[in-house]
Design a protein around this motif. Structure first.
Motif, PDB file in Angstrom:
ATOM      1  N   PHE A   1     -26.801 -41.977   8.552  1.00  0.00           N
ATOM      2  CA  PHE A   1     -27.809 -41.904   8.261  1.00  0.00           C
ATOM      3  C   PHE A   1     -28.637 -41.673   9.697  1.00  0.00           C
ATOM      4  CE2 PHE A   1     -27.055 -42.662   3.431  1.00  0.00           C
ATOM      5  CZ  PHE A   1     -27.839 -41.349   3.593  1.00  0.00           C
ATOM      6  N   VAL A   2     -27.370 -41.920  10.766  1.00  0.00           N
ATOM      7  CA  VAL A   2     -28.213 -42.561  12.623  1.00  0.00           C
ATOM      8  C   VAL A   2     -29.312 -40.939  12.810  1.00  0.00           C
ATOM      9  CG1 VAL A   2     -26.976 -43.675  12.541  1.00  0.00           C
ATOM     10  CG2 VAL A   2     -26.461 -41.817  13.548  1.00  0.00           C
ATOM     11  N   THR A   3     -28.721 -39.800  11.837  1.00  0.00           N
ATOM     12  CA  THR A   3     -29.965 -39.157  12.697  1.00  0.00           C
ATOM     13  C   THR A   3     -31.333 -38.789  12.112  1.00  0.00           C
ATOM     14  OG1 THR A   3     -27.937 -37.233  12.379  1.00  0.00           O
ATOM     15  CG2 THR A   3     -29.853 -35.669  11.821  1.00  0.00           C
ATOM     16  N   PHE A   4     -31.563 -39.741  11.203  1.00  0.00           N
ATOM     17  CA  PHE A   4     -33.072 -40.030  10.494  1.00  0.00           C
ATOM     18  C   PHE A   4     -33.359 -41.062  10.881  1.00  0.00           C
ATOM     19  CE2 PHE A   4     -30.715 -36.685   7.195  1.00  0.00           C
ATOM     20  CZ  PHE A   4     -31.647 -35.455   7.865  1.00  0.00           C
ATOM     21  N   ASP A   5     -32.765 -42.472  12.069  1.00  0.00           N
ATOM     22  CA  ASP A   5     -33.583 -43.632  12.031  1.00  0.00           C
ATOM     23  C   ASP A   5     -34.286 -43.294  13.180  1.00  0.00           C
ATOM     24  OD1 ASP A   5     -34.001 -46.310  13.122  1.00  0.00           O
ATOM     25  OD2 ASP A   5     -31.632 -46.305  12.642  1.00  0.00           O
ATOM     26  N   GLY A   6     -35.719 -43.361  13.232  1.00  0.00           N
ATOM     27  CA  GLY A   6     -36.674 -43.413  14.096  1.00  0.00           C
ATOM     28  C   GLY A   6     -36.737 -44.437  14.617  1.00  0.00           C
ATOM     29  N   ARG A   7     -36.024 -45.119  15.144  1.00  0.00           N
ATOM     30  CA  ARG A   7     -35.803 -45.844  16.021  1.00  0.00           C
ATOM     31  C   ARG A   7     -34.386 -45.759  17.404  1.00  0.00           C
ATOM     32  NH1 ARG A   7     -34.298 -51.205  11.830  1.00  0.00           N
ATOM     33  NH2 ARG A   7     -33.087 -49.041  11.449  1.00  0.00           N
ATOM     34  N   LEU A   8     -33.697 -44.941  16.904  1.00  0.00           N
ATOM     35  CA  LEU A   8     -32.963 -43.628  17.755  1.00  0.00           C
ATOM     36  C   LEU A   8     -33.503 -42.662  18.410  1.00  0.00           C
ATOM     37  CD1 LEU A   8     -29.668 -44.931  15.592  1.00  0.00           C
ATOM     38  CD2 LEU A   8     -31.005 -45.742  17.427  1.00  0.00           C
TER      39      LEU A   8
ATOM     40  N   GLN B   1     -25.356 -51.637  -5.371  1.00  0.00           N
ATOM     41  CA  GLN B   1     -26.740 -51.882  -4.709  1.00  0.00           C
ATOM     42  C   GLN B   1     -26.814 -50.662  -3.825  1.00  0.00           C
ATOM     43  OE1 GLN B   1     -26.917 -55.574  -3.383  1.00  0.00           O
ATOM     44  NE2 GLN B   1     -27.820 -56.177  -5.813  1.00  0.00           N
ATOM     45  N   GLN B   2     -25.713 -50.155  -2.997  1.00  0.00           N
ATOM     46  CA  GLN B   2     -25.775 -49.131  -1.769  1.00  0.00           C
ATOM     47  C   GLN B   2     -26.043 -47.834  -2.518  1.00  0.00           C
ATOM     48  OE1 GLN B   2     -21.731 -48.934  -0.416  1.00  0.00           O
ATOM     49  NE2 GLN B   2     -22.824 -50.175   1.752  1.00  0.00           N
ATOM     50  N   GLY B   3     -26.083 -47.422  -3.284  1.00  0.00           N
ATOM     51  CA  GLY B   3     -26.228 -46.154  -4.179  1.00  0.00           C
ATOM     52  C   GLY B   3     -27.738 -46.057  -4.890  1.00  0.00           C
ATOM     53  N   GLN B   4     -28.572 -46.972  -4.487  1.00  0.00           N
ATOM     54  CA  GLN B   4     -29.801 -47.372  -5.082  1.00  0.00           C
ATOM     55  C   GLN B   4     -30.546 -46.669  -3.820  1.00  0.00           C
ATOM     56  OE1 GLN B   4     -30.049 -51.065  -6.684  1.00  0.00           O
ATOM     57  NE2 GLN B   4     -29.508 -50.515  -9.011  1.00  0.00           N
ATOM     58  N   VAL B   5     -30.270 -47.773  -2.801  1.00  0.00           N
ATOM     59  CA  VAL B   5     -30.471 -47.481  -1.629  1.00  0.00           C
ATOM     60  C   VAL B   5     -30.859 -45.907  -1.237  1.00  0.00           C
ATOM     61  CG1 VAL B   5     -30.707 -48.387   0.720  1.00  0.00           C
ATOM     62  CG2 VAL B   5     -30.543 -49.704  -1.007  1.00  0.00           C
ATOM     63  N   ILE B   6     -29.057 -45.516  -1.133  1.00  0.00           N
ATOM     64  CA  ILE B   6     -29.075 -43.919  -1.315  1.00  0.00           C
ATOM     65  C   ILE B   6     -29.916 -42.947  -1.924  1.00  0.00           C
ATOM     66  CG2 ILE B   6     -27.717 -42.295  -0.980  1.00  0.00           C
ATOM     67  CD1 ILE B   6     -25.103 -44.320   0.814  1.00  0.00           C
ATOM     68  N   LYS B   7     -30.569 -43.038  -2.421  1.00  0.00           N
ATOM     69  CA  LYS B   7     -31.235 -42.242  -4.385  1.00  0.00           C
ATOM     70  C   LYS B   7     -32.436 -42.391  -3.294  1.00  0.00           C
ATOM     71  CE  LYS B   7     -32.315 -41.202  -8.658  1.00  0.00           C
ATOM     72  NZ  LYS B   7     -33.921 -41.068  -7.935  1.00  0.00           N
ATOM     73  N   GLN B   8     -33.101 -44.236  -2.694  1.00  0.00           N
ATOM     74  CA  GLN B   8     -33.919 -44.161  -2.787  1.00  0.00           C
ATOM     75  C   GLN B   8     -34.188 -42.958  -0.761  1.00  0.00           C
ATOM     76  OE1 GLN B   8     -35.550 -48.133  -2.521  1.00  0.00           O
ATOM     77  NE2 GLN B   8     -34.065 -48.201  -4.044  1.00  0.00           N
ATOM     78  N   MET B   9     -33.274 -42.961  -0.274  1.00  0.00           N
ATOM     79  CA  MET B   9     -33.660 -43.081   1.087  1.00  0.00           C
ATOM     80  C   MET B   9     -33.796 -40.808   0.283  1.00  0.00           C
ATOM     81  SD  MET B   9     -31.093 -44.821   3.601  1.00  0.00           S
ATOM     82  CE  MET B   9     -30.676 -43.566   4.363  1.00  0.00           C
TER      83      MET B   9
ATOM     84  N   ILE C   1     -32.200 -47.929   6.026  1.00  0.00           N
ATOM     85  CA  ILE C   1     -31.144 -47.512   6.498  1.00  0.00           C
ATOM     86  C   ILE C   1     -31.080 -48.562   6.699  1.00  0.00           C
ATOM     87  CG2 ILE C   1     -30.125 -47.391   9.196  1.00  0.00           C
ATOM     88  CD1 ILE C   1     -31.862 -44.838   8.820  1.00  0.00           C
ATOM     89  N   ASP C   2     -31.408 -50.028   7.937  1.00  0.00           N
ATOM     90  CA  ASP C   2     -30.268 -51.241   7.843  1.00  0.00           C
ATOM     91  C   ASP C   2     -30.596 -52.272   6.528  1.00  0.00           C
ATOM     92  OD1 ASP C   2     -31.749 -51.410  10.076  1.00  0.00           O
ATOM     93  OD2 ASP C   2     -34.116 -52.499   9.885  1.00  0.00           O
ATOM     94  N   GLN C   3     -31.591 -51.709   4.935  1.00  0.00           N
ATOM     95  CA  GLN C   3     -31.093 -51.993   4.291  1.00  0.00           C
ATOM     96  C   GLN C   3     -30.023 -51.756   3.519  1.00  0.00           C
ATOM     97  OE1 GLN C   3     -34.503 -51.930   0.761  1.00  0.00           O
ATOM     98  NE2 GLN C   3     -32.523 -52.933  -1.142  1.00  0.00           N
ATOM     99  N   LEU C   4     -29.326 -50.023   3.338  1.00  0.00           N
ATOM    100  CA  LEU C   4     -28.288 -50.070   3.497  1.00  0.00           C
ATOM    101  C   LEU C   4     -27.318 -50.741   4.113  1.00  0.00           C
ATOM    102  CD1 LEU C   4     -26.568 -47.333   1.967  1.00  0.00           C
ATOM    103  CD2 LEU C   4     -26.727 -46.776   4.361  1.00  0.00           C
ATOM    104  N   TYR C   5     -26.939 -50.552   4.943  1.00  0.00           N
ATOM    105  CA  TYR C   5     -27.006 -51.485   5.921  1.00  0.00           C
ATOM    106  C   TYR C   5     -26.002 -53.446   4.992  1.00  0.00           C
ATOM    107  CZ  TYR C   5     -26.076 -47.955   9.252  1.00  0.00           C
ATOM    108  OH  TYR C   5     -25.626 -46.502   9.731  1.00  0.00           O
TER     109      TYR C   5
END
Length: 103
Positions: free
Chosen positions: A1-8, A43-51, A33-37
């Motif tokens: 998901f780094v391609t969508f990280d606005g800080r990068l 719980q990762q699946g839930q974060v990925i779904k939100q993203m 993204i921070d929450q996913l890491y």
């Protein structure tokens, strides 16, 4: 998901070396993204779904093609035949390599 990280973002300040070359910036996605890491397990699946929901709505990229990769394996190794969606990164394909069978 780094391609969508606005800080990068790929900017002149970092000599255009940022991973977010699309210049997509959304604070909600950066937070997720921070929450996913920081999460583990289901719980990762839930974060990925939100993203995914946010990215599906915003459509920051629209792929018009897909990259074709080739893999060479030793004679008798059948893993790449049955395991087409192999993880390919930097020229290496090793998805479930520990399970590869030799005939």
């Amino acid at each position: 998901f780094v391609t969508f990280d606005g800080r990068l973002g790929a900017l002149p300040e970092n000599r255009w070396s940022g991973a977010n070359f699309n210049h997509y910036v959304k604070q909600n996605v950066d937070r997720l993204i921070d929450q996913l890491y920081a999460t583990v397990g289901e719980q990762q699946g839930q974060v990925i779904k939100q993203m995914a929901d946010i990215l599906a709505e915003d459509v920051p990229v629209l792929p018009l093609y897909f990259k074709t990769s080739f893999v060479a394996v030793r004679q008798g190794v059948r893993a790449m035949i049955e395991d087409y969606p192999a993880t390919v990164d930097s020229g290496a394909a090793a998805r479930r390599a520990y399970l590869w069978d030799r005939s």
